[in-house]
Design an enzyme around this catalytic site. Structure first.
Site, mmCIF file in Angstrom:
data_model
loop_
_atom_site.group_PDB
_atom_site.id
_atom_site.type_symbol
_atom_site.label_atom_id
_atom_site.label_comp_id
_atom_site.label_asym_id
_atom_site.label_seq_id
_atom_site.Cartn_x
_atom_site.Cartn_y
_atom_site.Cartn_z
ATOM 1 N N GLU A 77 30.996 -28.152 -9.475
ATOM 2 C CA GLU A 77 32.077 -28.596 -10.336
ATOM 3 C C GLU A 77 32.599 -29.987 -9.949
ATOM 4 O O GLU A 77 32.880 -30.817 -10.805
ATOM 5 C CB GLU A 77 33.246 -27.612 -10.232
ATOM 6 C CG GLU A 77 33.502 -26.827 -11.474
ATOM 7 C CD GLU A 77 34.515 -25.728 -11.175
ATOM 8 O OE1 GLU A 77 35.449 -25.581 -11.952
ATOM 9 O OE2 GLU A 77 34.359 -25.046 -10.135
ATOM 10 N N ASP A 78 32.743 -30.202 -8.653
ATOM 11 C CA ASP A 78 33.515 -31.360 -8.197
ATOM 12 C C ASP A 78 32.702 -32.477 -7.566
ATOM 13 O O ASP A 78 33.263 -33.496 -7.167
ATOM 14 C CB ASP A 78 34.571 -30.902 -7.163
ATOM 15 C CG ASP A 78 35.551 -29.909 -7.770
ATOM 16 O OD1 ASP A 78 35.679 -29.907 -9.009
ATOM 17 O OD2 ASP A 78 36.169 -29.144 -7.015
#
Ligand code: MN
Length: 719
Positions: A77-78
Site C-alpha cells: 500500500e505505502d
C-alpha cells in the site's frame, strides 16, 4: 519510543533456526528500505509499526512466514515494493499473506470514509458486517492473515491517541465489536483482553478510570488475601504429593466492568476486594486437576452453580479448564481456574498454537475443529444477504458463551447460552424446527422456551402432519428462540408463505391486540399510523413476522395519562432517580438519615449488600466513614415517567397462579400498586392488577407474556 529490530530477531532466535531468522531479517530490510522517511502520526519512524506487529506475533512463537508477512504488511500500500518482488524474494506464502492483509485494509478504508460521523454507541453495523465478512473469508484461506491483522490492530490501538477523537471512537468501537471477540473466538486471549481494555479506555474513559482507581485503592488488602489463599493451597497441594503453579491475578478492566454490569442487573453487591481478581492453578496432568479441585472444595465451601467443567466439555474455541468459585477466609467468595500446562497453552495461544514452530504437527484436531466452525459461518453467511441480520447472527451465534447439549444418539451440539429446545431443533435441521411441537430434555417433557443447560440430552418431538412454525416464535418477548440463525429460518418460512394466508393470520393478530389493549381504532387507521398503504399490507407484514404487535402498541395509545401523585402508592424502597456515575444500572436508594431531595448535592456510599445508598454531601453519618474508597460520585438522573394502567386476567384457578403472573410483571421492573382477586363460577378467577408501566410497548409485552402463563384464558387492559 522507537524499537530496534534486534529485539525482534533475538526473540525469533529463541525458537526459530537461523535460516528462518535470516528470512525475517531480509523481510525487515525490504520493509525498512521501503518505508524509509515515512512517519507515523505519533511521530515515530513508520518502520517501528511493522516491527512491533511482528513482535506481538513472535510472542505467540509464530513461524517465519507470518513474522515476515507482518514486517511487510504495509509495503504494497505505502511503498514501491510490488507483489512480484515479494513473490521472488520471499515465496508465494509470504506474498499471499501480505496480499491478504492489504485487501483487508482496503475494506477498512471504505469503512472509515463512510463512518466518519458516528457516535460512541452508534456503530455502523453494515460496514462492520462487511469488514467482518471479508475477514472470515480471508481467514478461511489462511488464518495467519487474521493473526497479522489482529496484531496490527493491537498496535494501532496502543497508539490511537495520535488520531482525531472521532477516528479514535470509530476504531475503538469496531475493535470492541469485531476484533476483540474474534481474537477470543480464535482462543488468543491475550490479544482479546488487550484489545478490549484499550478500546474500553477509549470509549468509556470515565468508567475505565474509576475501575483502575478501584484496583489501585484496594491493592494492599487484596495482596494480603492472595498471599493467604495461595500459601494455604500450596501447602495442601504439596501435602497431597502433587505439583502445581498457583497464582492470584487481578482481572482485566473490561471483564471487571462486565461483571459489575451483570451484578447490577442481578442486584448483587460487587465486592471491591474479592471480585477484582481470580486464582489460577496450572497442574501436571488432568488427574491432578481434578484432585486439586477436590482440595479446593475441601478447604473452602464451593458456591452452587459456579462450577464449570470445561475439561470434559471444552469450549468451541478448544479452551479447557475447571472453573469454580468458593467461599474462603472471612466468608469472601473468589474464583479458581485449574488447568494443565497444555490447556494453559491453548488458553494463551489458541489457534496460533497450530502454527507455532515447535508444535509441528501437534494439535491438528483442534485446528480442524476451528475450521469446521469457520466453514459453518461462511455457509450461514451465504444464506444471509442482509448486513444487519448477518451482524446479529455473528453477535448471538458465534461470539457468546456456549452450552453443549447432546442428541439422543450422543452427538454433541454447541449452542449459545440461553438457547432453547427449539433452537436445538433448528440447529439439527430446518424442517425439524418447523415441525417441532415438543421436546424431551433428559427424558422429561420441557417447555420449548426453556433454556438448555450443558450436558442436557435433547429429543425433539415432531408433528406427524405438516405444521410449520408459529409466529410467536419470532416474538422476542416470549423467548422461544435465542439464535438469530433459527429466527432467520422462521422468518423466511413466513416470507415464503402465501400472502393470503399471511393477511389472514395478521388480521387475527391485530384484532387480538386491539381487544387486549382496549382501543377502538379502525384497522385502516392503524395501517396509516404504521405507514402502510392498506390494511392488507399491514396484515401481511404482521402475519409474516415483518412487524410485531409490540411495535404497533405505542401507536395505539399515543396519549397516555401520566401517573398522578398518589399518596396511597408507597414510596418505593429503591430509587430510580439517582444514577451512579458510569454505572446507570446500579441499584440506588435514598438514605433515611438525611433524606436527600432532587437537586441536593449528593454522594453515594457502596453498601455491602444493598447497592449504593445516596446521602447529602453534608450528611453527618458520612463524616465518620473512614473507608473513603466506598464513596462514589452520583447524580440526579431523569425520573422515568410512569403510567397507571389496569389489566384484568381471567384464568383457571390454581395454586401459584397469582405469583406466576406477578413474577412476569416484576421481571419487567414494573411496580404493582394493587391486586384484586375475585373467584368466579366453574373454577375460574379474575385478577385485577393496577400497574405503573413505562408505556404502551411495555404494557403490550406484559400482556403477551401473561397470556402464556399456564391456565390463563385471557388478559386485557381495562378501559
Ligand atoms: Mn499496519
Amino acid at each position: 519510543m522507537a524499537i530496534s529490530v534486534t529485539t525482534l530477531l533475538d526473540k525469533a532466535q529463541e525458537y526459530l533456526p537461523s535460516d528462518k531468522v535470516a528470512l525475517v531479517q531480509e523481510a525487515y530490510e525490504v520493509a525498512e528500505a521501503g518505508h524509509r522517511g515515512q512517519m507515523r502520526k505519533s511521530g515515530t519512524p513508520y518502520i517501528d509499526h511493522p516491527v512491533r506487529v511482528a513482535l506481538f506475533l513472535a510472542d505467540l512463537q509464530l513461524d517465519s512466514h507470518t513474522l515476515s508477512g507482518a514486517l511487510l504488511h504495509d509495503v504494497l500500500e505505502d511503498t514501491k515494493v510490488t507483489e512480484d518482488e515479494l513473490e521472488r524474494r520471499f515465496g508465494s506464502d509470504v506474498r499471499k499473506l501480505v496480499d491478504g492483509v492489504t485487501k483487508l485494509n482496503k475494506i477498512e478504508d471504505q469503512t472509515s470514509r463512510a463512518g466518519g460521523s458516528q457516535s460512541v454507541d452508534g456503530a455502523h453495523s453494515g460496514l462492520q458486517a462487511e469488514s467482518l465478512r471479508k475477514m472470515l473469508v480471508a481467514m478461511a484461506e489462511d488464518v495467519r492473515v487474521i493473526l497479522i491483522k489482529l496484531a496490527d490492530r493491537l498496535h494501532n490501538m496502543q497508539t490511537i491517541k495520535a488520531l482525531r477523537p472521532e477516528t479514535q471512537f470509530r476504531i475503538a468501537r469496531e475493535t470492541l465489536d469485531v476484533y476483540a471477540p474474534l481474537a477470543h473466538r480464535l482462543g488468543i486471549s491475550n490479544f482479546g483482553w488487550q484489545l478490549e481494555d484499550l478500546s474500553f479506555r477509549c470509549l468509556y474513559r470515565e468508567r475505565y478510570r474509576e475501575i483502575s482507581k478501584l484496583l489501585a485503592t484496594s491493592r494492599q488488602r487484596r495482596e494480603q488475601f492472595i498471599q493467604e489463599v495461595c500459601s494455604t493451597l500450596r501447602k495442601e497441594v504439596a501435602e497431597a504429593g502433587l505439583k502445581a503453579e498457583i497464582h492470584g491475578r487481578p482481572k482485566h478492566i473490561y471483564s471487571i466492568h462486565k461483571k459489575m454490569e451483570r451484578y447490577a442487573v442481578q442486584g448483587r453487591d460487587f465486592d471491591q476486594i474479592y471480585d477484582l481478581f481470580g486464582f489460577r492453578v496450572v497442574a501436571e496432568d488432568i488427574a491432578s486437576c481434578y484432585a486439586i479441585l477436590g482440595l479446593v472444595h475441601k478447604l473452602w465451601r464451593p458456591i452452587r452453580g459456579e462450577f464449570d467443567d470445561y475439561v470434559a466439555n471444552p469450549r468451541e474455541n478448544m479452551y479447557q479448564s475447571l472453573h469454580t468459585a468458593v467461599r474462603g477466609p472471612s466468608n469472601a467468595s473468589f474464583e479458581v481456574q485449574i488447568r494443565t500446562h497444555r490447556m494453559h497453552d491453548v488458553a494463551e495461544y489458541g489457534i496460533a498454537a497450530h502454527f507455532r514452530y515447535k508444535e509441528g504437527g501437534h494439535g491438528d484436531h483442534r485446528f480442524d475443529a476451528q475450521m469446521t466452525w469457520l466453514r459453518q459461518i461462511l455457509e450461514w453467511q451465504q444464506e444471509q444477504p442482509a448486513a444487519e441480520e448477518f451482524m446479529e447472527s455473528v453477535k448471538t451465534d458465534i461470539f457468546p458463551d456456549q452450552v453443549f447439549v447432546y442428541t439422543p444418539k450422543g452427538e454433541v451440539r454447541e449452542l449459545p447460552t440461553g438457547a432453547t429446545p427449539l433452537d436445538f431443533a433448528y440447529r439439527i435441521h430446518t424442517e425439524l424446527g418447523h415441525q417441532c411441537v415438543g421436546a424431551k430434555v433428559n427424558g422429561k417433557l420441557l417447555a420449548l422456551d426453556s433454556a438448555l443447560q450443558s450436558g442436557d440430552t435433547v429429543e425433539i418431538v415432531a408433528s406427524k402432519v405438516r405444521k410449520g412454525p408459529s409466529l410467536d416464535w419470532l416474538n422476542r418477548d416470549l423467548g422461544f428462540l435465542k439464535t438469530a440463525n433459527a429466527r432467520d429460518k422462521v422468518r423466511s418460512w413466513f416470507r415464503r408463505r402465501a400472502r393470503t394466508e399471511n393477511i389472514e393470520a395478521g388480521r387475527i393478530l391485530l384484532d387480538k391486540e386491539l381487544r387486549r389493549m382496549h382501543v377502538g381504532i379502525a384497522e385502516e387507521d392503524v395501517a396509516a399510523l404504521m405507514s402502510y398503504q392498506s390494511a392488507d399490507d399491514l396484515f401481511a407484514a404482521l402475519g409474516s413476522g415483518g412487524v410485531s404487535t409490540q411495535q404497533i402498541a405505542p401507536k395505539l395509545l399515543p396519549v397516555e395519562s401520566p401517573l398522578p401523585p398518589d399518596s396511597t402508592v408507597a414510596e418505593p424502597d429503591t430509587s430510580d432517580s439517582v444514577m451512579v456515575a458510569g454505572l446507570p444500572n446500579m441499584l440506588t436508594r435514598l438514605a433515611h438519615c438525611c433524606h436527600p431531595l432532587a437537586g441536593d448535592n449528593i454522594v453515594g456510599f457502596v453498601t455491602r449488600s444493598r447497592g449504593v445508598s445516596v446521602h447529602r454531601e453534608s450528611c453527618r453519618s458520612l463524616k465518620s466513614v473512614d473507608e473513603s474508597g466506598r464513596l462514589v460520585p452520583v447524580s440526579w438522573g431523569v425520573r422515568d415517567r410512569r403510567y397507571m394502567t389496569k389489566i384484568v386476567v381471567v384464568a383457571w384457578d390454581r395454586v401459584g397462579l397469582l405469583s406466576d403472573i406477578t413474577g412476569i410483571v416484576s421481571s419487567e421492573g414494573v411496580n404493582i400498586s394493587a391486586v384484586r382477586s375475585s373467584h368466579r363460577k366453574q373454577g375460574t378467577v379474575t385478577e385485577l392488577l393496577t400497574l405503573q408501566t413505562s408505556g404502551a410497548a411495555q404494557l403490550s409485552r406484559i400482556l403477551s407474556k401473561a397470556e402464556e402463563v399456564k391456565g390463563v384464558i385471557s388478559v386485557n387492559r381495562t378501559g
